[in-house]
Enzyme design. Structure first.
Site, PDB file in Angstrom:
ATOM      1  N   SER A 183       0.788  -1.228   0.000  1.00 52.60           N
ATOM      2  CA  SER A 183       0.000   0.000   0.000  1.00 52.60           C
ATOM      3  C   SER A 183       0.821   1.281   0.000  1.00 52.60           C
ATOM      4  O   SER A 183       0.320   2.321  -0.408  1.00 52.60           O
ATOM      5  CB  SER A 183      -0.991  -0.007   1.162  1.00 52.60           C
ATOM      6  OG  SER A 183      -0.367  -0.350   2.366  1.00 52.60           O
ATOM      7  N   HIS A 211      -5.362  -3.107  -3.220  1.00 50.41           N
ATOM      8  CA  HIS A 211      -4.892  -2.181  -4.261  1.00 50.41           C
ATOM      9  C   HIS A 211      -4.651  -2.894  -5.592  1.00 50.41           C
ATOM     10  O   HIS A 211      -4.001  -2.353  -6.483  1.00 50.41           O
ATOM     11  CB  HIS A 211      -3.602  -1.483  -3.822  1.00 50.41           C
ATOM     12  CG  HIS A 211      -3.751  -0.715  -2.555  1.00 50.41           C
ATOM     13  ND1 HIS A 211      -4.281   0.552  -2.509  1.00 50.41           N
ATOM     14  CD2 HIS A 211      -3.469  -1.050  -1.273  1.00 50.41           C
ATOM     15  CE1 HIS A 211      -4.305   0.984  -1.250  1.00 50.41           C
ATOM     16  NE2 HIS A 211      -3.818   0.022  -0.482  1.00 50.41           N
ATOM     17  N   LYS A 242     -11.825   0.599  -2.447  1.00 50.39           N
ATOM     18  CA  LYS A 242     -10.790   1.276  -3.225  1.00 50.39           C
ATOM     19  C   LYS A 242     -11.233   1.421  -4.689  1.00 50.39           C
ATOM     20  O   LYS A 242     -12.047   2.275  -4.979  1.00 50.39           O
ATOM     21  CB  LYS A 242      -9.466   0.603  -2.989  1.00 50.39           C
ATOM     22  CG  LYS A 242      -9.033   1.000  -1.558  1.00 50.39           C
ATOM     23  CD  LYS A 242      -7.949   0.322  -0.891  1.00 50.39           C
ATOM     24  CE  LYS A 242      -7.846   0.904   0.529  1.00 50.39           C
ATOM     25  NZ  LYS A 242      -7.057   0.115   1.421  1.00 50.39           N
TER      26      LYS A 242
HETATM   27  C1  LIG Z   1      -7.183  -0.209   2.792  1.00 52.88           C
HETATM   28  C2  LIG Z   1      -6.614  -1.538   3.041  1.00 52.88           C
HETATM   29  C3  LIG Z   1      -7.278  -2.472   3.849  1.00 52.88           C
HETATM   30  C4  LIG Z   1      -8.511  -2.115   4.620  1.00 52.88           C
HETATM   31  O1  LIG Z   1      -9.615  -1.994   3.789  1.00 52.88           O
HETATM   32  P1  LIG Z   1     -10.848  -1.080   4.233  1.00 52.88           P
HETATM   33  O2  LIG Z   1     -11.954  -1.578   3.397  1.00 52.88           O
HETATM   34  O3  LIG Z   1     -10.473   0.331   3.953  1.00 52.88           O
HETATM   35  O4  LIG Z   1     -11.080  -1.310   5.692  1.00 52.88           O
HETATM   36  C5  LIG Z   1      -6.747  -3.731   3.962  1.00 52.88           C
HETATM   37  N1  LIG Z   1      -5.601  -4.063   3.330  1.00 52.88           N
HETATM   38  C6  LIG Z   1      -4.922  -3.187   2.569  1.00 52.88           C
HETATM   39  C7  LIG Z   1      -3.659  -3.611   1.895  1.00 52.88           C
HETATM   40  C8  LIG Z   1      -5.396  -1.888   2.414  1.00 52.88           C
HETATM   41  O5  LIG Z   1      -4.709  -1.015   1.687  1.00 52.88           O
END
Ligand SMILES: *Cc1c(COP(=O)(O)O)cnc(C)c1O
Length: 395
Positions: A183, A211, A242
């Site tokens: 991330s 991602h 996302k």
């Molecule tokens: C954003 C993210 C999460 C959490 O997801 P949400 O739906 O925002 O709670 C989990 N793993 C990774 C790698 C992320 O970037």
């Protein structure tokens, strides 16, 4: 004399402020999109996770509104009591189909998925978890909530992983867990070698595609498509927050895995289920990704173009030689300089985050650019120029 029972909070907040680690909110006036309104100004958004610009998509918003009319504002219960409606089942079945799996289970957030699923799977002190050192906080918390031993391996280093597995003694089952796309650095897991190591030692594999979905692979199907290895990962986790622009987490896999998780995952069992509006939004976005692969293609094209622009502006030494995801880390190093560069960019009309310790290592601060499919080439060229200027003026 009585002691102020709140004093320790004041002390801790003062300590954070003194170290430049105190965080504040930036309040947007409207929807998240390639342009956002902030303090009455039009800003180019270069920091959003809404990679395919779905949060503000007309069709997605219409489907969300209609679902609220048909199914209500909230879901009214947890999944195993009264909180399962037809749209929950439809969403899960389409997620499973999208990922080429037998079944899927939806969670309220990606965070709830990781932090709940890992301790459900590794529920004994005899079990063992191998986790990449740069995995997301929700994976780290999942490991912490499990009684199993957690072994951290060096970032994306499959040799180190293999050595650590070989050295470990365990009688229960083992799990290798990794982000598919990391991330902060935007790099991609070495899937072919990870699978090889997992096969050699008969371990389960779990990848977090937060991602990756909608972003990598020629039609946005994620990490397996990117490497041409369909159906190889045991447990595919992801988020609808996302590229899908909605909310919620999911896990896809064999039916027996999903049946097990429905019965054992505390963050699924003891929490009110997803609201109809966000599910309809996620479902619509998922269908758009399949119907319009040109959105993912436009995002991937923007990444290549933007990196080329950054190089032309003299920033080749600041960015990775190869970048295939929507996250582009621009290396700055010094924390104060990174913060100053981000402030300069904000003043110039660009929303871009400075990422510093403790999210990344000390002295390795970055500007983290995140692109969208709807950015234009002209906007990105302008942004690259502004970034180079902001860095040069941050000294
Ligand atoms: C954003 C993210 C999460 C959490 O997801 P949400 O739906 O925002 O709670 C989990 N793993 C990774 C790698 C992320 O970037």
């Amino acid at each position: 004399m009585s002691v102020d029972k709140w004093q320790w909070l004041d002390d801790e907040l003062a300590r954070l402020k003194a170290k430049n680690l105190y965080r504040t909110l930036k309040v947007l006036d409207g929807a998240q999109s390639a342009h956002v309104s902030w303090q009455g100004r039009d800003m180019l958004m270069l920091a959003s996770n809404a990679y395919l610009d779905m949060c503000n998509d007309t069709e997605v918003k219409a489907k969300a509104s209609a679902a609220v009319q048909n199914y209500g504002a909230g879901s009214g219960g947890s999944r195993l009591t009264t909180g399962t409606s037809a749209i929950h089942i439809q969403l899960e079945s389409e997620l499973a189909r999208f990922k080429g799996r037998e079944a899927a289970i939806a969670f309220n957030t990606g965070f709830a998925a990781n932090s709940g699923v890992i301790p459900a799977l590794c529920a004994s002190p005899d079990d063992i978890i191998f986790s990449d050192e740069l995995n997301h906080a929700s994976i780290i918390d999942g490991c912490r909530q499990s009684p199993a031993r957690t072994v951290i391996y060096r970032h994306n280093d499959m040799q180190d992983l293999a050595q650590k597995i070989k050295a470990a003694r365990f009688s229960g089952h083992g799990l290798i867990v990794s982000d598919a796309v990391f991330s902060m650095d935007g790099d991609i897991v070495n899937l072919p070698e990870l699978l090889q190591v997992a096969r050699q030692y008969n371990l389960l594999t779990m990848l977090d595609e937060a991602h990756a979905t909608g972003v990598i692979g020629s039609t946005g199907h994620g990490v397996e498509e990117h490497f041409g290895l369909p159906g190889q990962v045991d447990i595919l986790m992801g988020t609808m927050s996302k590229a899908l622009g909605a909310e919620g987490g999911y896990v896809c896999g064999p039916q027996k895995l999903i049946d097990f998780l429905r019965n054992k995952t505390r963050s699924y069992i003891f929490s009110t289920s997803l609201a109809p509006g966000v599910m309809a939004a996620a479902l619509c976005a998922l269908r758009i990704i399949e119907r319009e692969p040109q959105r993912t293609a436009a995002l991937q094209d923007n990444v290549r173009w933007f990196c080329q622009c950054l190089r032309q502006e003299g920033l080749a030494g600041h960015i990775p030689a190869q970048n295939q995801t929507a996250i582009i880390p621009i290396r700055i190093g010094d924390e104060a300089k990174a913060v100053k560069a981000a402030e300069n960019l904000l003043a110039a009309g660009y929303f871009i985050s400075a990422i510093r310790y403790p999210t990344v290592k000390r002295g390795q601060a970055i500007l983290r650019a995140a692109l969208m499919s709807s950015h234009t080439r002209e906007e990105l060229a302008r942004a690259a120029r502004a970034i180079a200027l902001a860095i040069s003026q941050a000294n």
